[in-house]
Design a protein around this motif. Structure first.
Motif, PDB file in Angstrom:
ATOM      1  N   SER A 175       0.835  -1.194   0.000  1.00  0.00           N
ATOM      2  CA  SER A 175       0.000   0.000   0.000  1.00  0.00           C
ATOM      3  C   SER A 175       0.873   1.248   0.000  1.00  0.00           C
ATOM      4  O   SER A 175       1.700   1.450   0.889  1.00  0.00           O
ATOM      5  N   GLN A 176       0.693   2.092  -0.988  1.00  0.00           N
ATOM      6  CA  GLN A 176       1.455   3.341  -1.028  1.00  0.00           C
ATOM      7  C   GLN A 176       1.116   4.227   0.168  1.00  0.00           C
ATOM      8  O   GLN A 176       1.990   4.899   0.716  1.00  0.00           O
ATOM      9  N   ALA A 177      -0.149   4.225   0.577  1.00  0.00           N
ATOM     10  CA  ALA A 177      -0.560   5.061   1.695  1.00  0.00           C
ATOM     11  C   ALA A 177       0.141   4.643   2.986  1.00  0.00           C
ATOM     12  O   ALA A 177       0.626   5.479   3.752  1.00  0.00           O
ATOM     13  N   LEU A 178       0.205   3.319   3.226  1.00  0.00           N
ATOM     14  CA  LEU A 178       0.874   2.835   4.425  1.00  0.00           C
ATOM     15  C   LEU A 178       2.370   3.119   4.369  1.00  0.00           C
ATOM     16  O   LEU A 178       2.996   3.473   5.377  1.00  0.00           O
ATOM     17  N   THR A 179       2.944   2.947   3.205  1.00  0.00           N
ATOM     18  CA  THR A 179       4.365   3.247   3.038  1.00  0.00           C
ATOM     19  C   THR A 179       4.631   4.719   3.311  1.00  0.00           C
ATOM     20  O   THR A 179       5.588   5.085   4.010  1.00  0.00           O
ATOM     21  N   LEU A 180       3.779   5.566   2.785  1.00  0.00           N
ATOM     22  CA  LEU A 180       3.921   7.004   2.997  1.00  0.00           C
ATOM     23  C   LEU A 180       3.785   7.357   4.475  1.00  0.00           C
ATOM     24  O   LEU A 180       4.542   8.170   5.003  1.00  0.00           O
ATOM     25  N   ALA A 181       2.821   6.735   5.149  1.00  0.00           N
ATOM     26  CA  ALA A 181       2.552   7.048   6.552  1.00  0.00           C
ATOM     27  C   ALA A 181       3.757   6.776   7.438  1.00  0.00           C
ATOM     28  O   ALA A 181       4.007   7.496   8.411  1.00  0.00           O
ATOM     29  N   VAL A 182       4.522   5.739   7.112  1.00  0.00           N
ATOM     30  CA  VAL A 182       5.698   5.387   7.907  1.00  0.00           C
ATOM     31  C   VAL A 182       6.938   6.110   7.393  1.00  0.00           C
ATOM     32  O   VAL A 182       7.759   6.593   8.173  1.00  0.00           O
ATOM     33  N   SER A 183       7.079   6.204   6.079  1.00  0.00           N
ATOM     34  CA  SER A 183       8.275   6.808   5.497  1.00  0.00           C
ATOM     35  C   SER A 183       8.325   8.306   5.720  1.00  0.00           C
ATOM     36  O   SER A 183       9.383   8.869   6.001  1.00  0.00           O
ATOM     37  N   ALA A 184       7.184   8.967   5.563  1.00  0.00           N
ATOM     38  CA  ALA A 184       7.088  10.409   5.789  1.00  0.00           C
ATOM     39  C   ALA A 184       6.384  10.616   7.124  1.00  0.00           C
ATOM     40  O   ALA A 184       5.307  11.191   7.200  1.00  0.00           O
ATOM     41  N   SER A 185       7.002  10.152   8.176  1.00  0.00           N
ATOM     42  CA  SER A 185       6.372  10.126   9.490  1.00  0.00           C
ATOM     43  C   SER A 185       5.969  11.513   9.961  1.00  0.00           C
ATOM     44  O   SER A 185       6.731  12.475   9.836  1.00  0.00           O
ATOM     45  N   SER A 186       4.783  11.591  10.523  1.00  0.00           N
ATOM     46  CA  SER A 186       4.299  12.830  11.117  1.00  0.00           C
ATOM     47  C   SER A 186       3.426  12.478  12.313  1.00  0.00           C
ATOM     48  O   SER A 186       2.993  11.324  12.460  1.00  0.00           O
ATOM     49  N   PRO A 187       3.138  13.443  13.169  1.00  0.00           N
ATOM     50  CA  PRO A 187       2.273  13.150  14.315  1.00  0.00           C
ATOM     51  C   PRO A 187       0.841  12.838  13.916  1.00  0.00           C
ATOM     52  O   PRO A 187       0.052  12.426  14.760  1.00  0.00           O
ATOM     53  N   LEU A 188       0.490  13.028  12.648  1.00  0.00           N
ATOM     54  CA  LEU A 188      -0.816  12.597  12.159  1.00  0.00           C
ATOM     55  C   LEU A 188      -0.750  11.213  11.526  1.00  0.00           C
ATOM     56  O   LEU A 188      -1.639  10.386  11.723  1.00  0.00           O
ATOM     57  N   SER A 189       0.302  10.948  10.765  1.00  0.00           N
ATOM     58  CA  SER A 189       0.361   9.693  10.016  1.00  0.00           C
ATOM     59  C   SER A 189       0.689   8.488  10.890  1.00  0.00           C
ATOM     60  O   SER A 189       0.189   7.379  10.645  1.00  0.00           O
ATOM     61  N   LEU A 190       1.527   8.673  11.902  1.00  0.00           N
ATOM     62  CA  LEU A 190       1.949   7.530  12.720  1.00  0.00           C
ATOM     63  C   LEU A 190       0.794   6.887  13.483  1.00  0.00           C
ATOM     64  O   LEU A 190       0.637   5.660  13.444  1.00  0.00           O
ATOM     65  N   PRO A 191      -0.046   7.652  14.185  1.00  0.00           N
ATOM     66  CA  PRO A 191      -1.181   7.019  14.853  1.00  0.00           C
ATOM     67  C   PRO A 191      -2.110   6.312  13.869  1.00  0.00           C
ATOM     68  O   PRO A 191      -2.669   5.261  14.175  1.00  0.00           O
ATOM     69  N   TRP A 192      -2.263   6.891  12.684  1.00  0.00           N
ATOM     70  CA  TRP A 192      -3.102   6.287  11.653  1.00  0.00           C
ATOM     71  C   TRP A 192      -2.533   4.940  11.204  1.00  0.00           C
ATOM     72  O   TRP A 192      -3.275   3.989  10.960  1.00  0.00           O
ATOM     73  N   ALA A 193      -1.206   4.858  11.134  1.00  0.00           N
ATOM     74  CA  ALA A 193      -0.560   3.653  10.623  1.00  0.00           C
ATOM     75  C   ALA A 193      -0.462   2.524  11.645  1.00  0.00           C
ATOM     76  O   ALA A 193      -0.377   1.353  11.263  1.00  0.00           O
TER      77      ALA A 193
END
Length: 350
Positions: free
Chosen positions: A313-331
């Protein structure tokens, strides 16, 4: 092996050029209480350090343009509604955004498509200086970015700029969050946000003890070409796994170059990549079986034990690779179960 314009973000993960985004603060008052606004005002002037020097901000910025979506994530996470941001060009959803960004926009009453929504513009080919200038910002934030000196100088003619706090997309999400918090006069909120997200990561690790007993290698495998790229502790993928309590395989430290966030590895030496878990992104249409059945990549120890954890999943890859305080909890809920499953399989195989 594929190297995109944003190599430090998603090196070898996609041929798509990953866009840069710009955003600005809302003046509607939906993002903060009058008390917090007063506190932010009292914080100025502030000085924010970055790789191109120091930026002194004399008063609370009324409009903030950001370069790179991670910066937009942080601005949102701190309760500020962007006035403009780039369309996400990789890992995007139907709104040319991300699910975690949209969730925060909804919370702040600024869903895409609504009157309060940020303006989205195309920056897939690079920084859109014209669109940023149209926003008439008084601050441009690029704390997590690959902003060059030339680009920094050009942006500085538009407004004050917070340059990268570390070179070429290598800044930990904590550092970029703190820098942006300082720039917004929200340093205490930024520190609290960092503590909250770090605790979520720690809690996820403690809830799964097998992770603390496991070693990992974060990499990128390309069965079509036999390519192997290994990410070091300077990369967000490795930082993510470490934050869960896992231990990086010694082979990574022993072979990395100074300050490099990744290095290439010969497929002929795939059997040397010993780790309980090998965490990788796979190109669309590629499966774990493609790796296992490859005469060389299949020799990776984790591929034999069940410890190969692959995300397509590109979205999951992005969430971890471009880590942010919004993406990490989502992932967390979507990524950690697969890592736990791989770690358990590797332990069982031993």
């Amino acid at each position: 092996m594929e190297l995109t314009r944003r190599s430090a973000l998603l090196a070898f993960a996609t041929t798509a050029a990953l866009g840069l985004s710009a955003c600005a603060t809302s003046t509607t008052g939906t993002s903060s209480s009058s008390a917090s606004a007063s506190s932010a005002t009292a914080a100025f002037p502030v000085t924010v350090k970055h790789i191109y020097g120091e930026t002194v901000i004399d008063a609370a910025p009324a409009k903030i343009a950001t370069v790179s979506w991670v910066n937009a994530d942080v601005v949102l996470a701190l309760g500020v509604v962007p006035a403009g941001m780039a369309k996400d060009a990789w890992g995007q959803n139907a709104y040319n955004s991300t699910d975690w960004k949209d969730a925060k926009l909804k919370e702040l009453g600024a869903e895409i498509g609504s009157d309060n929504a940020p303006v989205q513009y195309d920056e897939a080919d690079g920084i859109n200086f014209d669109e940023i200038a149209k926003l008439q910002p008084d601050l441009i934030v690029a704390a997590y970015s690959g902003l060059t000196q030339e680009e920094y100088t050009k942006l500085s003619k538009i407004a004050k700029v917070i340059g990268p706090v570390a070179a070429a997309y290598t800044a930990p999400w904590q550092d970029s969050t703190l820098a942006i918090g300082q720039a917004l006069g929200k340093e205490s909120e930024a520190k609290a946000l960092i503590e909250t997200v770090e605790k979520q990561l720690t809690d996820a690790g403690e809830a799964n003890p097998v992770l603390k007993e496991s070693t990992y290698i974060a990499g990128n495998l390309e069965p079509a070409t036999g390519g192997i790229n290994i990410y070091t502790s300077g990369d967000n993928r490795s930082r993510f796994l470490s934050s869960l309590g896992m231990t990086e395989s010694p082979i990574v430290e022993a072979n990395k170059e100074a300050d490099a966030f990744y290095f290439n590895w010969s497929a002929e030496r795939a059997d040397e990549l010993a780790a309980d878990v090998f965490f990788t992104w796979l190109p669309e249409g590629t499966t774990v079986d493609d790796v296992k059945n490859d005469s060389l990549l299949g020799q990776i120890p984790a591929a034999k034990t069940g410890g190969l954890v692959a995300e397509s999943s590109q979205a999951l890859t992005l969430a971890v690779s471009a880590s942010s305080p919004l993406s990490l909890p989502w992932a967390l809920d979507q990524v950690v179960p697969n890592i736990v499953k791989g770690a358990e399989a590797a332990k069982a195989a031993k």
